[in-house]
Scaffold this active site. Sequence first.
Site, PDB file in Angstrom:
ATOM      1  CB  SER A   1       5.774  -4.199  -2.901  1.00 41.58           C
ATOM      2  OG  SER A   1       4.743  -4.346  -1.944  1.00 41.58           O
TER       3      SER A   1
ATOM      4  N   GLY B   1       0.848  -1.197   0.000  1.00 50.20           N
ATOM      5  CA  GLY B   1       0.000   0.000   0.000  1.00 50.20           C
ATOM      6  C   GLY B   1       0.880   1.241   0.000  1.00 50.20           C
TER       7      GLY B   1
ATOM      8  CB  SER C   1       4.462   6.327   1.786  1.00 54.88           C
ATOM      9  OG  SER C   1       5.069   6.879   2.930  1.00 54.88           O
ATOM     10  N   GLY C   2       2.401   5.606   4.386  1.00 54.02           N
ATOM     11  CA  GLY C   2       1.466   6.185   5.357  1.00 54.02           C
ATOM     12  C   GLY C   2       0.112   5.487   5.382  1.00 54.02           C
ATOM     13  CB  SER C   3      -1.450   2.821   3.350  1.00 49.22           C
ATOM     14  OG  SER C   3      -0.419   1.860   3.354  1.00 49.22           O
ATOM     15  N   GLY C   4      -0.518   2.609   6.593  1.00 51.78           N
ATOM     16  CA  GLY C   4      -0.690   1.884   7.864  1.00 51.78           C
ATOM     17  C   GLY C   4      -0.018   0.524   7.894  1.00 51.78           C
TER      18      GLY C   4
HETATM   19  P1  ADP Z   1       3.288   2.791   6.216  1.00 54.09           P
HETATM   20  O1  ADP Z   1       4.073   1.726   6.911  1.00 54.09           O
HETATM   21  O2  ADP Z   1       2.210   2.238   5.329  1.00 54.09           O
HETATM   22  O3  ADP Z   1       4.127   3.818   5.539  1.00 54.09           O
HETATM   23  P2  ADP Z   1       2.781   3.756   8.861  1.00 54.09           P
HETATM   24  O4  ADP Z   1       2.237   2.584   9.619  1.00 54.09           O
HETATM   25  O5  ADP Z   1       4.224   4.106   9.042  1.00 54.09           O
HETATM   26  O6  ADP Z   1       2.436   3.553   7.315  1.00 54.09           O
HETATM   27  O7  ADP Z   1       1.922   5.056   9.196  1.00 54.09           O
HETATM   28  C1  ADP Z   1       0.525   5.025   9.274  1.00 54.09           C
HETATM   29  C2  ADP Z   1       0.083   6.163  10.190  1.00 54.09           C
HETATM   30  O8  ADP Z   1      -1.337   6.188  10.234  1.00 54.09           O
HETATM   31  C3  ADP Z   1       0.575   6.004  11.624  1.00 54.09           C
HETATM   32  O9  ADP Z   1       0.925   7.257  12.127  1.00 54.09           O
HETATM   33  C4  ADP Z   1      -0.686   5.458  12.342  1.00 54.09           C
HETATM   34  O10 ADP Z   1      -0.694   5.811  13.708  1.00 54.09           O
HETATM   35  C5  ADP Z   1      -1.798   6.170  11.570  1.00 54.09           C
HETATM   36  N1  ADP Z   1      -3.088   5.482  11.627  1.00 54.09           N
HETATM   37  C6  ADP Z   1      -4.267   6.065  11.927  1.00 54.09           C
HETATM   38  N2  ADP Z   1      -5.266   5.174  11.901  1.00 54.09           N
HETATM   39  C7  ADP Z   1      -4.721   3.996  11.581  1.00 54.09           C
HETATM   40  C8  ADP Z   1      -5.259   2.687  11.414  1.00 54.09           C
HETATM   41  N3  ADP Z   1      -6.563   2.434  11.565  1.00 54.09           N
HETATM   42  N4  ADP Z   1      -4.413   1.680  11.052  1.00 54.09           N
HETATM   43  C9  ADP Z   1      -3.092   1.928  10.880  1.00 54.09           C
HETATM   44  N5  ADP Z   1      -2.518   3.152  11.030  1.00 54.09           N
HETATM   45  C10 ADP Z   1      -3.329   4.186  11.385  1.00 54.09           C
END
Ligand code: ADP
Length: 204
Positions: free
Chosen positions: A111, A37, A39-42
């Site tokens: 990815s 997913g 960047s920032g998707s969780g």
């Molecule tokens: P990625 O690894 O995809 O780049 P991250 O996990 O580093 O994403 O960042 C996702 C951000 O979104 C974090 O700051 C997290 O706290 C926030 N967030 C808010 N709601 C959710 C949720 N339901 N699930 C996952 N992350 C969430």
Amino acid sequence: MDQLDKNSLKPVFDKMLSKEEKEWLLKQHSVMIWLTGLSGSGKSTIAIALEKELHSRGLLCCMLDGDNIRSGINKNLDFTTDDRIENIRRIAEVAKLFMNIGVITIAAFISPEIVMRELAASIVGKDDFLEIYISTPLEVCEKRDVKGLYSKARKGKIDDFTGITAPYEPPLNPDLTIDTSDITVEEAVGRLLELVLPKIDTRR
Ligand code: ADP
């Protein structure tokens, strides 16, 4: 390596203890849980929470995360297409080593291209590869801007940034889709557990 050298390789995989023998010791079946997913998707947040949950149930996991890998084994790689593919190839080879010792492997990598995820699946084995699409929309990821990268990309300070100046190809047939703008981390982990526990916990 020239042809002669390659021909002289004699892998001994068939003589070593098998994946099944290692899995028997751990009482678990190892699979690859691949989160893809934007960047920032969780991805990392969910992967960390999932690993903790599985660990607390006595299941041994290893988490491979994009920034960890890029600051270690893959620190010589860039974000060109060739380097992104090499990044994934090495990750999948490392994952395969873990899986062959029975460890459930959770990967959190953007990815962005279908071909990259197909490559990973073909290296670790399609039967044990679970593709999880973290489908959080771009607007939400950009608003979160956890690492400040979207703002930099919008200002033209980062080349080839996925979702802004480089493409993201969603999975065509993911095993599970999770939009973190709809559900909490705990709910996301709950859905993942429903999918993976029947496949990995051989004590059940
Ligand atoms: P990625 O690894 O995809 O780049 P991250 O996990 O580093 O994403 O960042 C996702 C951000 O979104 C974090 O700051 C997290 O706290 C926030 N967030 C808010 N709601 C959710 C949720 N339901 N699930 C996952 N992350 C969430």
